[in-house]
Write an enzyme that holds these catalytic residues in place. Structure first.
Site, short mmCIF file in Angstrom:
data_model
loop_
_atom_site.label_atom_id
_atom_site.label_comp_id
_atom_site.label_asym_id
_atom_site.label_seq_id
_atom_site.Cartn_x
_atom_site.Cartn_y
_atom_site.Cartn_z
N HIS B 132 5.90 4.60 1.46
CA HIS B 132 7.01 3.77 0.94
C HIS B 132 8.31 4.59 0.93
O HIS B 132 9.35 4.13 1.43
CB HIS B 132 6.67 3.30 -0.48
CG HIS B 132 7.72 2.44 -1.11
ND1 HIS B 132 7.70 1.06 -1.05
CD2 HIS B 132 8.83 2.76 -1.82
CE1 HIS B 132 8.75 0.58 -1.69
NE2 HIS B 132 9.46 1.59 -2.18
N GLU B 133 8.26 5.80 0.37
CA GLU B 133 9.48 6.63 0.30
C GLU B 133 9.91 7.06 1.70
O GLU B 133 11.11 7.11 2.00
CB GLU B 133 9.28 7.84 -0.62
CG GLU B 133 8.97 7.49 -2.08
CD GLU B 133 9.95 6.51 -2.72
OE1 GLU B 133 11.12 6.41 -2.28
OE2 GLU B 133 9.54 5.79 -3.66
N HIS B 136 11.98 4.39 3.22
CA HIS B 136 13.40 4.42 2.82
C HIS B 136 14.17 5.43 3.67
O HIS B 136 15.31 5.18 4.06
CB HIS B 136 13.54 4.78 1.34
CG HIS B 136 13.17 3.65 0.41
ND1 HIS B 136 13.55 2.36 0.62
CD2 HIS B 136 12.43 3.65 -0.75
CE1 HIS B 136 13.08 1.59 -0.35
NE2 HIS B 136 12.39 2.35 -1.20
N HIS B 142 13.60 -2.64 0.33
CA HIS B 142 12.41 -3.29 -0.21
C HIS B 142 12.14 -4.60 0.53
O HIS B 142 13.07 -5.32 0.88
CB HIS B 142 12.56 -3.53 -1.71
CG HIS B 142 12.42 -2.27 -2.50
ND1 HIS B 142 13.01 -2.09 -3.73
CD2 HIS B 142 11.79 -1.11 -2.22
CE1 HIS B 142 12.72 -0.87 -4.18
NE2 HIS B 142 11.99 -0.25 -3.27
N CYS B 143 10.86 -4.88 0.72
CA CYS B 143 10.46 -6.03 1.52
C CYS B 143 9.77 -7.05 0.61
O CYS B 143 9.10 -6.67 -0.35
CB CYS B 143 9.49 -5.54 2.60
SG CYS B 143 8.82 -6.86 3.61
N CYS B 148 3.22 -5.77 2.46
CA CYS B 148 3.94 -4.69 3.16
C CYS B 148 4.08 -3.49 2.23
O CYS B 148 4.33 -3.65 1.02
CB CYS B 148 5.31 -5.18 3.60
SG CYS B 148 6.31 -3.90 4.37
N CYS B 167 4.96 -4.18 7.44
CA CYS B 167 4.84 -5.52 8.03
C CYS B 167 5.58 -5.51 9.38
O CYS B 167 6.28 -4.54 9.69
CB CYS B 167 5.43 -6.57 7.10
SG CYS B 167 7.22 -6.45 6.93
N CYS B 170 9.40 -4.85 9.12
CA CYS B 170 9.76 -3.48 8.76
C CYS B 170 9.43 -2.52 9.91
O CYS B 170 10.17 -1.56 10.14
CB CYS B 170 9.02 -3.05 7.48
SG CYS B 170 9.66 -3.90 6.02
#
Lengths: 445, 176
Positions: B132-133, B136, B142-143, B148, B167, B170
C-alpha cells in the site's frame, strides 16, 4: 465525470497542514492550505472550496471569527472546526455560528474519514439541489411563455430586465393574455425565486374578505375567526405577492394597500402587533388604471407607487404569428394529460385559428384546443373540430366589457346557467361569476 | 518509470527474520526486484512523551534524508506505535510519488487487540501495508475498490478484507 471535492486546510502548525494535505491528497481530494485566517479569507475571495477545515486557536484572527466572515461571504459554506483544546462552550459557539462539525485533534483515522465523507455528501446534495432548482425554474420559464412574435419577445425582454430588481410592476393586458404567467416568470427569474409567489385574485373577494386575506386575522377578530391566520403579505415574506385584478379593490383597500407598500408593515385584523414583511408587488389589470386615476376611481398615489415598471401583454389577435406555436403547445399539453397519442393539426385549421380574433385570448385558444382533442378523431385536429363557425362571437362590439359580457352570456347559456359548470369553463370562481352576472345584469332567458 | 529496486530496511525491534519471507510476494505484485537489509537509528529520538507514540512525520523525513538513495523505492519497517499530529495513529505513510515510506507492525498484530497471536495473519497484513505504501510512492491515491490493496484502511479488519494486489485501474496508473 464526478467533480473532485476541494478542501481548504487552515492551521498555523505546518505539521498539521502537511499531515492533512498528505492524507487528503492520498484520498483523491483537491487540497490547498493556508497558515492563518487572513490568508484563508483572501484565498476564498478568489477561489471556491467545497469544504473548509480550520483550527480554532490561531494567532491573529481566530477560527471562530474567520467562520463568521466565511458565512458572510458564502452562507452555505461547509466549515469544520478543529481544536486541540476542546470545550463545550467553543463547540456550541462554533455550531451556533454555522460550523458543519466540530472535532478535536488528534482525530481517529476512522472519524476523519467519516467526517469528510459526510461533508462530501452534503456538498453533493447541495449541488444536486441547486441543479434541480435551476432545472425546475428553467422548465417553468420554457413552458410558461410561448411566442416568437415581436410583441411577445418585447415582453420577455422586459421580464428579463425587471426580474433582477425589486421594483413594483403593473402587468396590463386583456383577460386571458397570460398576465399571471408573466408575473410567475418575473418571480422565477428574480433573486426571490426560492421564496413564495403568493397570488391574490382581488376581484374574487369582497372588501372584508380581501382585508382578512391580505393582512391575516387574529383568533376572534370576527365571527367565524376560530383560529388566527397569516395573511398573504406575511406569507410572501422574502418573496413576491401577485395582486390580480387590482383595479377592482375598494377605495378603503387602496388606502390600506398604499400604507403597507410605504411601510412594509401591517397589523392582522383584530391584532395589535405590527408585522413586518419584505415582499415585492406585482399587479395585473385588464383596465386602464391611468384613466381610472383621471376619473378619480383609483388613487393617484397608489398608482404611482405600483407603476414603477409597466409591462403590456399583447392580445392574441396582435400576435397571430404565435398561434401555430401555441396550438402545438396546447395539443402536447392536453394529449399528455389525457394520456393520448400526440395529435397533429391540419393547416386549414391553423389558418382558421389565425383568422379568428380570440376575444378571450390565449385562454380561449387553449379551451378550443382542449375541446378539439376531446371531440376529435384522436389523430388530427380538423376544421370541423373547431367551434369557431358555430360560436364565433359577433364583432360589432367595441369595449372589452362588451366582449366579456357577450362571452359570459354565451358560456352561461351553453351550460344552462349552471353556475359551477360555467365558472369552471371560464376558469373563474363562482363569486367572480356572480359579480359579473350582477355587473352586466345578465338574466336567464 | 519503473524503479530498479525496492529496498526494505528493518529498524529497532522489527523482526528481521520476516524479511526473506515477504520479499517474493512484494516482488511478484510490483514486478520490481526487492532487497532487504537492516538499518540503525535511535528510534527513541522520535518518541513524543505527551502522546507516548512515535512521530511518523519526522521518521519519514529521516528515512528520506539518510536512507532513500538512487532511483529505487525504500520502505522502512518499525515496531513502534506511529502517529502524525492530526491522527491518533497510523499504520504507515509515504511520500506520494516519492522515494520512501514507513510501515510499523505495532498495530498489525492480533495480540494488540486481545486476540490469539497469528503469525500468518500478521505477515499478510504487513505485506499489504508495505505494498500500500509502495503504491503511494508510485503515485497511487486511495482506491474505492474494496479488494484493491490501495483501499484506505483504518482498522486491521479493513486490511484483512482487501487483497495484496492492485486493481486493474491502479495497475494501469502505477504501470505495474
Amino acid at each position: 465525470m464526478t467533480k473532485k471535492i476541494s478542501i481548504l486546510v487552515v492551521d498555523d502548525e505546518s505539521s498539521v497542514r502537511d499531515s492533512l494535505y498528505n492524507w487528503f491528497i492520498e484520498d483523491g481530494f483537491e487540497v490547498a492550505c493556508a497558515e492563518d485566517a487572513k490568508t484563508a479569507l483572501q484565498m476564498l475571495e478568489s477561489e471556491e472550496f467545497d469544504i473548509i477545515l480550520s483550527d480554532i486557536k490561531m494567532p491573529g484572527m481566530d477560527g471562530l471569527e474567520m467562520l463568521k466572515r466565511i458565512k458572510n461571504l458564502k452562507k452555505d459554506a461547509i466549515v469544520i472546526m478543529m481544536t486541540a483544546f476542546a470545550t463545550v462552550e467553543t463547540a456550541v459557539q462554533a455550531l451556533k455560528e454555522g460550523a458543519f462539525d466540530y472535532v478535536t485533534k488528534p482525530f481517529d483515522p476512522d472519524d476523519l474519514t467519516h467526517l469528510i465523507r459526510n461533508a462530501s455528501r452534503q456538498v453533493s446534495l447541495m449541488d444536486e439541489n441547486e441543479k434541480l432548482k435551476e432545472k425546475v425554474i428553467s422548465l417553468e420559464n420554457v413552458e410558461d411563455l410561448i411566442g416568437e412574435s415581436e410583441g411577445m419577445q418585447k415582453v420577455l425582454r422586459e421580464i428579463a430586465n425587471v426580474a433582477q430588481s425589486s421594483a413594483s410592476v403593473i402587468i396590463n393586458g386583456e383577460s386571458g393574455t397570460g398576465k399571471e404567467l408573466v408575473a410567475r416568470a418575473i418571480h422565477a427569474n428574480s433573486a426571490r425565486r426560492f421564496f413564495p409567489l403568493v397570488s391574490v385574485h382581488c376581484g374574487a373577494l369582497s372588501e372584508s374578505l380581501l382585508e382578512s386575506e391580505l393582512f391575516g386575522h387574529e383568533k376572534g377578530a370576527f365571527t367565524g375567526a376560530i383560529y388566527s391566520r397569516k395573511g398573504r403579505f406575511e406569507m410572501a415574506d422574502n418573496g413576491t405577492i401577485f395582486l390580480d385584478e387590482i383595479a377592482t379593490i375598494s377605495p378603503k383597500m387602496q388606502v390600506e394597500l398604499l400604507r403597507v407598500l410605504e411601510t412594509r408593515s401591517f397589523m392582522r385584523v383584530g391584532g395589535n402587533k405590527e408585522i413586518k414583511s419584505d415582499f415585492r408587488v406585482i399587479c395585473a389589470t385588464n383596465r386602464d388604471l391611468k384613466a381610472m386615476v383621471d376619473n378619480g376611481t383609483f388613487r393617484e398615489d397608489l398608482y404611482y407607487r405600483l407603476n414603477v415598471v409597466q409591462i403590456n401583454v399583447p392580445p392574441l389577435r396582435e400576435r397571430t404569428g404565435d398561434i401555430p406555436l401555441l396550438a402545438e403547445y396546447f395539443i402536447k399539453k392536453y394529449c399528455t394529460s389525457m394520456n393520448r397519442p400526440l395529435m397533429t393539426i391540419e393547416p386549414a385549421a391553423i389558418r382558421r385559428l389565425e383568422e379568428f380574433p380570440f376575444p378571450g385570448n390565449i385562454r380561449e385558444l387553449e379551451n378550443m384546443i382542449e375541446r378539439a382533442i376531446v371531440v376529435g378523431n384522436g389523430k388530427r385536429i380538423t376544421l370541423k373540430d373547431l367551434p369557431i363557425e358555430k360560436t364565433g362571437v359577433s364583432y360589432n362590439v367595441e369595449s372589452l366589457d362588451d366582449v366579456e359580457k357577450q362571452h359570459i352570456s354565451f358560456i352561461l347559456n351553453k351550460y344552462n346557467w349552471n353556475i359551477s359548470s360555467a365558472a369552471k369553463a371560464l376558469k373563474v370562481d363562482r363569486v367572480t361569476l356572480y359579480n359579473k352576472i350582477r355587473k352586466y345584469s345578465l338574466k336567464q332567458a | 518509470m519503473k524503479p530498479d529496486s525496492i529496498t526494505l530496511i528493518s529498524f529497532g525491534s522489527f523482526e528481521k527474520k520476516l524479511l526473506p519471507e515477504i520479499v517474493d510476494d512484494i516482488a511478484r505484485v510490483t514486478g520490481v526486484p526487492v532487497l532487504y537489509k537492516e538499518g540503525f537509528i535511535d528510534v527513541g529520538e522520535y518518541f513524543c512523551p505527551e502522546r507516548k507514540q512515535y512521530d511518523g512525520n519526522r521518521l519519514l523525513h529521516e528515512i528520506e534524508s539518510n536512507f532513500a538513495t538512487g532511483t529505487g523505492k525504500t520502505i522502512a519497517l518499525f515496531n513502534v506505535d506511529l502517529f502524525i499530529p492530526i491522527l491518533t495513529f497510523i499504520y504507515g505513510q509515504a511520500f506520494l510519488n516519492g522515494r520512501c515510506g514507513i510501515v510499523s507492525g505495532y498495530r498489525l498484530r492480533n495480540e494488540k487487540y486481545g486476540l490469539t497471536a497469528d503469525d500468518k495473519v500478521f505477515t499478510e497484513r504487513l505485506i499489504k501495508e508495505i505494498i500500500h505504501e509502495l503504491g503511494h510512492t508510485f503515485g497511487l491515491k486511495h482506491c474505492l475498490n474494496p479488494v484493491c490493496v490501495m483501499r484506505s484502511s483504518t482498522y486491521v479488519e479493513d486490511i484483512d478484507q482487501k487483497s495484496s494486489a492492485f486493481c486493474g485501474t491502479c495497475r494501469e496508473i502505477g504501470s505495474f
